[in-house]
Each structure stands twice: as structure tokens, then as C-alpha cells.
Design a protein around this motif. Structure first.
Motif, PDB file in Angstrom:
ATOM      1  N   ARG A 169      -2.859   0.754 -12.674  1.00 51.44           N
ATOM      2  CA  ARG A 169      -2.994  -0.642 -12.231  1.00 51.44           C
ATOM      3  C   ARG A 169      -3.159  -0.704 -10.712  1.00 51.44           C
ATOM      4  O   ARG A 169      -4.018  -1.423 -10.202  1.00 51.44           O
ATOM      5  N   HIS A 170      -2.361   0.053  -9.996  1.00 50.08           N
ATOM      6  CA  HIS A 170      -2.477   0.063  -8.531  1.00 50.08           C
ATOM      7  C   HIS A 170      -3.829   0.620  -8.085  1.00 50.08           C
ATOM      8  O   HIS A 170      -4.476   0.064  -7.204  1.00 50.08           O
ATOM      9  N   ALA A 211      -5.149   0.930   2.053  1.00 44.00           N
ATOM     10  CA  ALA A 211      -3.919   1.634   2.420  1.00 44.00           C
ATOM     11  C   ALA A 211      -2.708   1.054   1.696  1.00 44.00           C
ATOM     12  O   ALA A 211      -1.848   1.800   1.224  1.00 44.00           O
ATOM     13  N   ALA A 212      -2.637  -0.256   1.578  1.00 42.07           N
ATOM     14  CA  ALA A 212      -1.498  -0.890   0.908  1.00 42.07           C
ATOM     15  C   ALA A 212      -1.442  -0.514  -0.573  1.00 42.07           C
ATOM     16  O   ALA A 212      -0.361  -0.235  -1.104  1.00 42.07           O
ATOM     17  N   GLN A 213      -2.584  -0.495  -1.236  1.00 48.33           N
ATOM     18  CA  GLN A 213      -2.609  -0.138  -2.657  1.00 48.33           C
ATOM     19  C   GLN A 213      -2.260   1.335  -2.861  1.00 48.33           C
ATOM     20  O   GLN A 213      -1.531   1.682  -3.784  1.00 48.33           O
ATOM     21  N   LEU A 214      -2.781   2.203  -2.016  1.00 47.63           N
ATOM     22  CA  LEU A 214      -2.463   3.622  -2.123  1.00 47.63           C
ATOM     23  C   LEU A 214      -0.989   3.876  -1.808  1.00 47.63           C
ATOM     24  O   LEU A 214      -0.335   4.705  -2.455  1.00 47.63           O
ATOM     25  N   GLU A 215      -0.460   3.159  -0.838  1.00 51.31           N
ATOM     26  CA  GLU A 215       0.961   3.302  -0.509  1.00 51.31           C
ATOM     27  C   GLU A 215       1.842   2.836  -1.668  1.00 51.31           C
ATOM     28  O   GLU A 215       2.851   3.474  -1.984  1.00 51.31           O
ATOM     29  N   ALA A 223       1.078   2.910  -4.877  1.00 45.58           N
ATOM     30  CA  ALA A 223       0.990   3.946  -5.904  1.00 45.58           C
ATOM     31  C   ALA A 223       1.827   5.162  -5.512  1.00 45.58           C
ATOM     32  O   ALA A 223       2.538   5.732  -6.345  1.00 45.58           O
ATOM     33  N   HIS A 224       1.764   5.535  -4.260  1.00 43.04           N
ATOM     34  CA  HIS A 224       2.554   6.662  -3.763  1.00 43.04           C
ATOM     35  C   HIS A 224       4.049   6.380  -3.908  1.00 43.04           C
ATOM     36  O   HIS A 224       4.810   7.229  -4.388  1.00 43.04           O
TER      37      HIS A 224
END
Length: 65
Positions: free
Chosen positions: A14-15, A33-37, A39-40
Motif C-alpha cells: 500500500r505504501h 521520500a515520505a512514502q519510502l520512509e 514503508a521503511h
């Protein structure tokens, strides 16, 4: 935090589905960056949950014998 692999995969998917294509001219690096962060962070929390409660109820301190 859940440690159910299928639920974690679904949340990660989803992310990542919301991450815009960085190759597009109007791609917002902050959004990417916000979406990857997010998910991380989800993966880090899932790994921490597994470390706290390993499968089978072991503590990780058992020795072979």
C-alpha cells in the motif's frame, strides 16, 4: 504492531503503490521520500516485533546440546 507476514506485505505494498514515479517531470521528491520512509518504518517495527517475540516462543538464548 503485527508480525503477520501477509499483513505486513499488504501494508508495504500500500505504501509503495502511493509512491509517484520519480522519472516524471512533476515528481515531488518530498512525497516520494515520505512514502519510502513510511514503508521503511513499517519494516523496522515489524523486525523489532519479531526480535521481541521469536517464533515458537524461544528467547534466542538457547544453546544446542
Amino acid at each position: 504492531m503485527t508480525s503477520d507476514p501477509e499483513q505486513i506485505r499488504a501494508e508495504i505494498a500500500r505504501h509503495l503503490a502511493d509512491v509517484p514515479d520519480p522519472a516524471t517531470p512533476d515528481a515531488d521528491i518530498e512525497t516520494i521520500a515520505a512514502q519510502l520512509e513510511a514503508a521503511h518504518d513499517l519494516l523496522v517495527h515489524a523486525l523489532q516485533a519479531v526480535d521481541r517475540n521469536p517464533a515458537g516462543g524461544t528467547t534466542g538464548q538457547e544453546t544446542e546440546g
